[in-house]
Write an enzyme that holds these catalytic residues in place. Structure first.
Site, PDB file in Angstrom:
ATOM      1  N   GLU A  27       0.821  -1.209   0.000  1.00 45.20           N
ATOM      2  CA  GLU A  27       0.000   0.000   0.000  1.00 45.20           C
ATOM      3  C   GLU A  27       0.857   1.262   0.000  1.00 45.20           C
ATOM      4  O   GLU A  27       0.344   2.375   0.080  1.00 45.20           O
ATOM      5  CB  GLU A  27      -0.952  -0.020   1.207  1.00 45.20           C
ATOM      6  CG  GLU A  27      -2.072  -1.049   1.051  1.00 45.20           C
ATOM      7  CD  GLU A  27      -2.860  -1.288   2.333  1.00 45.20           C
ATOM      8  OE1 GLU A  27      -2.372  -0.936   3.415  1.00 45.20           O
ATOM      9  OE2 GLU A  27      -3.961  -1.862   2.243  1.00 45.20           O
ATOM     10  N   TYR A 102      -4.935 -10.212   3.801  1.00 47.08           N
ATOM     11  CA  TYR A 102      -3.677 -10.274   3.056  1.00 47.08           C
ATOM     12  C   TYR A 102      -3.224 -11.709   2.848  1.00 47.08           C
ATOM     13  O   TYR A 102      -3.288 -12.532   3.772  1.00 47.08           O
ATOM     14  CB  TYR A 102      -2.590  -9.502   3.823  1.00 47.08           C
ATOM     15  CG  TYR A 102      -1.205  -9.612   3.214  1.00 47.08           C
ATOM     16  CD1 TYR A 102      -0.237 -10.448   3.772  1.00 47.08           C
ATOM     17  CD2 TYR A 102      -0.864  -8.876   2.077  1.00 47.08           C
ATOM     18  CE1 TYR A 102       1.033 -10.563   3.216  1.00 47.08           C
ATOM     19  CE2 TYR A 102       0.410  -8.983   1.515  1.00 47.08           C
ATOM     20  CZ  TYR A 102       1.358  -9.814   2.086  1.00 47.08           C
ATOM     21  OH  TYR A 102       2.607  -9.908   1.537  1.00 47.08           O
ATOM     22  N   VAL A 103      -2.766 -11.988   1.623  1.00 45.05           N
ATOM     23  CA  VAL A 103      -2.145 -13.272   1.314  1.00 45.05           C
ATOM     24  C   VAL A 103      -0.812 -12.951   0.633  1.00 45.05           C
ATOM     25  O   VAL A 103      -0.766 -12.101  -0.268  1.00 45.05           O
ATOM     26  CB  VAL A 103      -3.035 -14.121   0.371  1.00 45.05           C
ATOM     27  CG1 VAL A 103      -2.340 -15.420  -0.012  1.00 45.05           C
ATOM     28  CG2 VAL A 103      -4.385 -14.394   1.016  1.00 45.05           C
ATOM     29  N   GLY A 111      -7.060 -19.769  -3.665  1.00 40.57           N
ATOM     30  CA  GLY A 111      -8.308 -19.714  -2.898  1.00 40.57           C
ATOM     31  C   GLY A 111      -8.115 -19.368  -1.430  1.00 40.57           C
ATOM     32  O   GLY A 111      -9.056 -19.459  -0.649  1.00 40.57           O
ATOM     33  N   ILE A 112      -6.892 -18.968  -1.053  1.00 39.63           N
ATOM     34  CA  ILE A 112      -6.638 -18.658   0.365  1.00 39.63           C
ATOM     35  C   ILE A 112      -7.379 -17.383   0.770  1.00 39.63           C
ATOM     36  O   ILE A 112      -8.006 -17.319   1.833  1.00 39.63           O
ATOM     37  CB  ILE A 112      -5.125 -18.555   0.655  1.00 39.63           C
ATOM     38  CG1 ILE A 112      -4.460 -19.906   0.399  1.00 39.63           C
ATOM     39  CG2 ILE A 112      -4.874 -18.093   2.083  1.00 39.63           C
ATOM     40  CD1 ILE A 112      -2.952 -19.911   0.575  1.00 39.63           C
ATOM     41  N   GLY A 113      -7.318 -16.352  -0.075  1.00 40.85           N
ATOM     42  CA  GLY A 113      -8.011 -15.090   0.225  1.00 40.85           C
ATOM     43  C   GLY A 113      -9.499 -15.314   0.358  1.00 40.85           C
ATOM     44  O   GLY A 113     -10.151 -14.832   1.292  1.00 40.85           O
ATOM     45  N   TYR A 154     -13.372  -8.068  -4.131  1.00 34.93           N
ATOM     46  CA  TYR A 154     -14.547  -7.854  -3.291  1.00 34.93           C
ATOM     47  C   TYR A 154     -15.800  -7.675  -4.139  1.00 34.93           C
ATOM     48  O   TYR A 154     -16.869  -8.174  -3.782  1.00 34.93           O
ATOM     49  CB  TYR A 154     -14.332  -6.647  -2.374  1.00 34.93           C
ATOM     50  CG  TYR A 154     -13.228  -6.866  -1.361  1.00 34.93           C
ATOM     51  CD1 TYR A 154     -12.073  -6.088  -1.372  1.00 34.93           C
ATOM     52  CD2 TYR A 154     -13.334  -7.869  -0.402  1.00 34.93           C
ATOM     53  CE1 TYR A 154     -11.052  -6.310  -0.463  1.00 34.93           C
ATOM     54  CE2 TYR A 154     -12.315  -8.094   0.508  1.00 34.93           C
ATOM     55  CZ  TYR A 154     -11.181  -7.314   0.469  1.00 34.93           C
ATOM     56  OH  TYR A 154     -10.178  -7.540   1.367  1.00 34.93           O
ATOM     57  N   GLU A 166     -22.491   6.087  -2.674  1.00 30.52           N
ATOM     58  CA  GLU A 166     -23.238   6.947  -1.753  1.00 30.52           C
ATOM     59  C   GLU A 166     -22.441   8.163  -1.297  1.00 30.52           C
ATOM     60  O   GLU A 166     -22.945   8.994  -0.546  1.00 30.52           O
ATOM     61  CB  GLU A 166     -23.693   6.132  -0.531  1.00 30.52           C
ATOM     62  CG  GLU A 166     -24.683   5.039  -0.888  1.00 30.52           C
ATOM     63  CD  GLU A 166     -25.106   4.198   0.326  1.00 30.52           C
ATOM     64  OE1 GLU A 166     -24.782   4.571   1.464  1.00 30.52           O
ATOM     65  OE2 GLU A 166     -25.771   3.155   0.112  1.00 30.52           O
TER      66      GLU A 166
END
Lengths: 188, 194
Positions: A27, A102-103, A111-113, A154, A166
């Site tokens: 990040e 986090y992965v 498929g861990i996340g 997501y 919004e």
């Protein structure tokens, strides 16, 4: 790849702290990380914990081989985490906020996340059941606007961008501004 | 800090006020909410939701507020503001403002105070009540070892955004690009049962 997801214990805090720093590196905000594994142990494993955490583990034969940064050694079997806590919505009641998910890069795509997110959702469902089901069943989280892979992750699971949809903005008072507020040093 | 801060403020001046001059008001008290305040808290929650044009989304009840805020494990904390009986609203209410908060966690800096709702009834604005509530909240944050106070504001609520910015707040959505996401019940159940 085989993996397991389980609740974190105190002993996991060194790995969680390492991965917190890896996520901050991604990040581009490592200078903002001020706490270490000791604080995580104190805050997450005390009588009234401030957060809960899940970790993802792989078997020893799959331990990490790629360095996330120059300073981090290899050979980790704890390869992902999800850190969350309970919040309160004045509209719907008890709720949950997923603070970090986090992965490690070399373990993505297995498929861990998704597993971590589903387990948080199950904790949420369990929490909602314990809270008599009529309470809030909403999970909130924040994502940086340029982090397209995470936003997509997501979005495919039904998340909505409330900032875009919004107009919600996240506001912060900290450091000097928090002190000034307390000292009534109102700007003219 | 004693959260029952009592402020002596002068009598309201009946003359026409110049723009920007601070209005004055009789005494008001900021205090920690008690179980018998849940009726007023719910009323104010609904008024704020109405202002945000989302009143029908409030499904919380007084019973929920009681269990969730005053049980063994409180999920929230609340400050309320009283005015004297002679200043009561047209409907006879003396509780005219509230702030609801709880503690959250930032893995980078630790414990935070999260301000969930903050509302002063319109007819009681301009007297410094909001500023004093923020002051009590920030003192609470510092006293309870919080590094920061966070909350969300709708971007079209320009008055509130200016209010916070004047006091040194940072808009993390604009400045750092943070976007708030939500995954609702149906989607959560889909994920949980896979």
């Amino acid at each position: 790849m085989n993996f397991t997801i389980r609740a974190a214990t105190k002993v996991d805090c060194k790995d969680i702290s390492r991965m917190i720093m890896e996520l901050a590196l991604f990040e581009k905000m490592t200078d903002q990380v001020k706490i270490s594994s000791e604080e995580l142990e104190r805050d997450g494993f005390c009588p009234n914990p401030l957060f809960e955490c899940l970790v993802a583990e792989v078997p020893k034969e799959n331990k990490s081989k790629e360095a996330v940064s120059l300073h981090v050694p290899l050979g980790f079997t704890t390869v992902g985490y999800g850190l969350y806590f309970y919040t309160y919505s004045t509209w719907k009641g008890r709720s949950m906020y997923l603070e970090d998910l986090y992965v490690m890069p070399e373990f993505r795509g297995f498929g861990i996340g998704k597993g971590l997110l589903s387990t948080v959702a199950k904790c949420k469902a369990l929490f909602v059941q314990v809270a008599k089901e009529k309470h809030c069943a909403r999970l909130q989280l924040s994502v940086l606007d340029w982090n397209a892979p995470s936003r997509d992750f997501y979005a495919t699971r039904g998340a909505q961008d409330l900032t875009v949809k919004e107009g919600w903005h996240l506001i912060r008072f900290d450091g000097q501004s928090l002190d000034d507020l307390g000292n009534d040093a109102q700007k003219k | 800090l004693n959260c029952s801060t009592r402020l002596e403020i002068f009598q309201r001046d009946s003359k026409q006020r110049q723009k920007g001059e601070k209005k004055k008001m009789a005494n008001f008290i900021i205090r920690t909410a008690q179980p018998n305040d849940v009726c007023d808290i719910l009323r104010l929650i609904k008024e704020l939701a109405k202002f945000e044009e989302m009143e029908e989304q409030v499904i919380l009840t007084e019973k929920d507020l009681l269990e969730d805020g005053f049980g063994d494990q409180p999920f929230y904390h609340c400050l309320v503001v009283d005015v004297p009986k002679e200043k009561q609203t047209s409907e006879g209410h003396t509780v005219i403002a509230f702030a609801m908060y709880y503690f959250t966690y930032d893995p980078w800096i630790g414990k935070l105070l999260y301000l969930e709702d903050f509302f002063v009834m319109p007819e009681f604005r301009g007297f410094g009540i909001g500023s004093e509530i923020l002051k009590v909240l920030s003192e609470t944050a510092v006293r309870t070892r919080c590094s920061s106070m966070h909350f969300i504001v709708a971007e079209n609520n320009t008055k509130s955004i200016e209010f916070y910015k004047r006091r040194g707040a940072a808009d993390l959505s604009s400045e750092e690009g943070w976007r708030l996401f939500a995954i609702d019940k149906e989607e959560l159940l889909k994920m949980a049962t896979k």
